[in-house]
Design a protein around this motif. Structure first.
Motif, PDB file in Angstrom:
ATOM      1  N   ASP A 190      56.897  40.664  34.049  1.00  0.00           N
ATOM      2  CA  ASP A 190      56.780  41.957  34.726  1.00  0.00           C
ATOM      3  C   ASP A 190      55.402  42.267  35.310  1.00  0.00           C
ATOM      4  N   ALA A 191      54.405  41.397  35.102  1.00  0.00           N
ATOM      5  CA  ALA A 191      53.058  41.728  35.585  1.00  0.00           C
ATOM      6  C   ALA A 191      52.170  40.496  35.692  1.00  0.00           C
ATOM      7  N   VAL A 192      51.082  40.689  36.407  1.00  0.00           N
ATOM      8  CA  VAL A 192      49.970  39.746  36.374  1.00  0.00           C
ATOM      9  C   VAL A 192      48.882  40.464  35.594  1.00  0.00           C
ATOM     10  N   VAL A 193      48.412  39.830  34.540  1.00  0.00           N
ATOM     11  CA  VAL A 193      47.383  40.425  33.699  1.00  0.00           C
ATOM     12  C   VAL A 193      46.073  39.702  33.998  1.00  0.00           C
ATOM     13  N   LEU A 194      45.097  40.443  34.517  1.00  0.00           N
ATOM     14  CA  LEU A 194      43.794  39.890  34.870  1.00  0.00           C
ATOM     15  C   LEU A 194      42.853  40.034  33.693  1.00  0.00           C
ATOM     16  N   HIS A 195      42.165  38.951  33.363  1.00  0.00           N
ATOM     17  CA  HIS A 195      41.220  38.960  32.253  1.00  0.00           C
ATOM     18  C   HIS A 195      39.825  38.698  32.791  1.00  0.00           C
ATOM     19  N   PHE A 196      38.921  39.584  32.509  1.00  0.00           N
ATOM     20  CA  PHE A 196      37.508  39.342  32.786  1.00  0.00           C
ATOM     21  C   PHE A 196      36.769  39.771  31.537  1.00  0.00           C
ATOM     22  N   ARG A 197      36.686  38.821  30.605  1.00  0.00           N
ATOM     23  CA  ARG A 197      36.065  39.132  29.330  1.00  0.00           C
ATOM     24  C   ARG A 197      34.574  39.290  29.523  1.00  0.00           C
ATOM     25  N   PRO A 198      33.990  40.291  28.964  1.00  0.00           N
ATOM     26  CA  PRO A 198      34.392  41.087  27.810  1.00  0.00           C
ATOM     27  C   PRO A 198      35.097  42.405  28.146  1.00  0.00           C
ATOM     28  N   LEU A 199      35.459  42.668  29.393  1.00  0.00           N
ATOM     29  CA  LEU A 199      36.132  43.911  29.758  1.00  0.00           C
ATOM     30  C   LEU A 199      37.607  43.859  29.375  1.00  0.00           C
ATOM     31  N   PRO A 200      38.254  45.025  29.235  1.00  0.00           N
ATOM     32  CA  PRO A 200      39.681  45.029  28.907  1.00  0.00           C
ATOM     33  C   PRO A 200      40.507  44.466  30.061  1.00  0.00           C
ATOM     34  N   PRO A 201      41.691  43.907  29.773  1.00  0.00           N
ATOM     35  CA  PRO A 201      42.535  43.349  30.835  1.00  0.00           C
ATOM     36  C   PRO A 201      43.054  44.426  31.784  1.00  0.00           C
ATOM     37  N   ARG A 202      43.373  44.010  33.001  1.00  0.00           N
ATOM     38  CA  ARG A 202      43.943  44.892  34.020  1.00  0.00           C
ATOM     39  C   ARG A 202      45.285  44.304  34.434  1.00  0.00           C
ATOM     40  N   ARG A 203      46.294  45.160  34.572  1.00  0.00           N
ATOM     41  CA  ARG A 203      47.646  44.702  34.913  1.00  0.00           C
ATOM     42  C   ARG A 203      48.014  45.100  36.340  1.00  0.00           C
ATOM     43  N   ILE A 204      48.701  44.180  37.020  1.00  0.00           N
ATOM     44  CA  ILE A 204      49.313  44.483  38.314  1.00  0.00           C
ATOM     45  C   ILE A 204      50.799  44.208  38.144  1.00  0.00           C
ATOM     46  N   ALA A 205      51.618  45.238  38.262  1.00  0.00           N
ATOM     47  CA  ALA A 205      53.065  45.071  38.100  1.00  0.00           C
ATOM     48  C   ALA A 205      53.591  44.139  39.187  1.00  0.00           C
ATOM     49  N   ARG A 206      54.472  43.219  38.809  1.00  0.00           N
ATOM     50  CA  ARG A 206      55.004  42.263  39.786  1.00  0.00           C
ATOM     51  C   ARG A 206      55.738  42.961  40.916  1.00  0.00           C
ATOM     52  N   GLY A 207      56.365  44.076  40.637  1.00  0.00           N
ATOM     53  CA  GLY A 207      57.077  44.820  41.675  1.00  0.00           C
ATOM     54  C   GLY A 207      56.159  45.408  42.737  1.00  0.00           C
ATOM     55  N   ARG A 208      54.875  45.523  42.430  1.00  0.00           N
ATOM     56  CA  ARG A 208      53.903  46.074  43.385  1.00  0.00           C
ATOM     57  C   ARG A 208      53.228  44.993  44.221  1.00  0.00           C
ATOM     58  N   ILE A 209      53.424  43.723  43.859  1.00  0.00           N
ATOM     59  CA  ILE A 209      52.767  42.625  44.563  1.00  0.00           C
ATOM     60  C   ILE A 209      53.523  42.319  45.856  1.00  0.00           C
ATOM     61  N   THR A 210      52.791  42.352  46.979  1.00  0.00           N
ATOM     62  CA  THR A 210      53.409  42.080  48.274  1.00  0.00           C
ATOM     63  C   THR A 210      53.028  40.724  48.845  1.00  0.00           C
ATOM     64  N   ARG A 211      51.915  40.163  48.367  1.00  0.00           N
ATOM     65  CA  ARG A 211      51.465  38.877  48.906  1.00  0.00           C
ATOM     66  C   ARG A 211      50.624  38.148  47.861  1.00  0.00           C
ATOM     67  N   VAL A 212      50.824  36.838  47.767  1.00  0.00           N
ATOM     68  CA  VAL A 212      50.027  35.994  46.894  1.00  0.00           C
ATOM     69  C   VAL A 212      49.677  34.746  47.685  1.00  0.00           C
ATOM     70  N   ARG A 213      48.398  34.378  47.672  1.00  0.00           N
ATOM     71  CA  ARG A 213      48.016  33.165  48.386  1.00  0.00           C
ATOM     72  C   ARG A 213      46.880  32.452  47.671  1.00  0.00           C
ATOM     73  N   VAL A 214      46.827  31.150  47.869  1.00  0.00           N
ATOM     74  CA  VAL A 214      45.742  30.334  47.342  1.00  0.00           C
ATOM     75  C   VAL A 214      44.620  30.360  48.370  1.00  0.00           C
ATOM     76  N   THR A 215      43.402  30.576  47.900  1.00  0.00           N
ATOM     77  CA  THR A 215      42.250  30.605  48.787  1.00  0.00           C
ATOM     78  C   THR A 215      41.015  30.129  48.036  1.00  0.00           C
ATOM     79  N   GLU A 216      39.961  29.865  48.765  1.00  0.00           N
ATOM     80  CA  GLU A 216      38.680  29.447  48.183  1.00  0.00           C
ATOM     81  C   GLU A 216      37.718  30.625  48.226  1.00  0.00           C
ATOM     82  N   ALA A 217      36.828  30.694  47.262  1.00  0.00           N
ATOM     83  CA  ALA A 217      35.819  31.751  47.259  1.00  0.00           C
ATOM     84  C   ALA A 217      34.555  31.256  46.570  1.00  0.00           C
ATOM     85  N   ASP A 218      33.455  31.866  46.943  1.00  0.00           N
ATOM     86  CA  ASP A 218      32.180  31.628  46.271  1.00  0.00           C
ATOM     87  C   ASP A 218      31.420  32.950  46.258  1.00  0.00           C
TER      88      ASP A 218
END
Length: 108
Positions: free
Chosen positions: A18-46
């Motif tokens: 039901d969600a994508v749970v983002l982890h950036f420790r030491p902060l608490p996790p953040r959730r994005i409900a799958r029903g709210r996701i409109t686009r997902v793509r692989v990309t590079e970043a720096d």
């Protein structure tokens, strides 16, 4: 203190039914409900892509970048994008496309 925090920082995400749970420790996790996701793509970043390393928050953009490389960019129905660095971004895209019910990716 900042050096110790940088050494303890970890970024990653988990794709559940039901969600994508983002982890950036030491902060608490953040959730994005799958029903709210409109686009997902692989990309590079720096550091230059999002203006630095760590948790980067800007207008309609958020990034969890500790090292350069591939990751997943998720866009929600409000137009906000979130980038998470991952060594296996294609697995997350497949999981969000409907294949497997859960995937965990650890980027840094």
């Amino acid at each position: 203190m900042v050096g110790a925090l940088a050494l303890a920082a970890r970024a990653g995400f988990t794709v559940t039914e039901d969600a994508v749970v983002l982890h950036f420790r030491p902060l608490p996790p953040r959730r994005i409900a799958r029903g709210r996701i409109t686009r997902v793509r692989v990309t590079e970043a720096d550091a230059t892509t999002y203006g630095g390393v760590g948790l980067r928050i800007g207008r309609r953009r958020r990034a969890l970048v500790l090292t350069p490389g591939p990751g997943v960019e998720i866009t929600d129905d409000a137009g906000r994008t979130t980038f998470v660095r991952s060594d296996r971004p294609c697995d997350a895209v497949r999981a969000l496309g409907g294949g497997r019910p859960a995937v965990t990716a650890r980027g840094e």
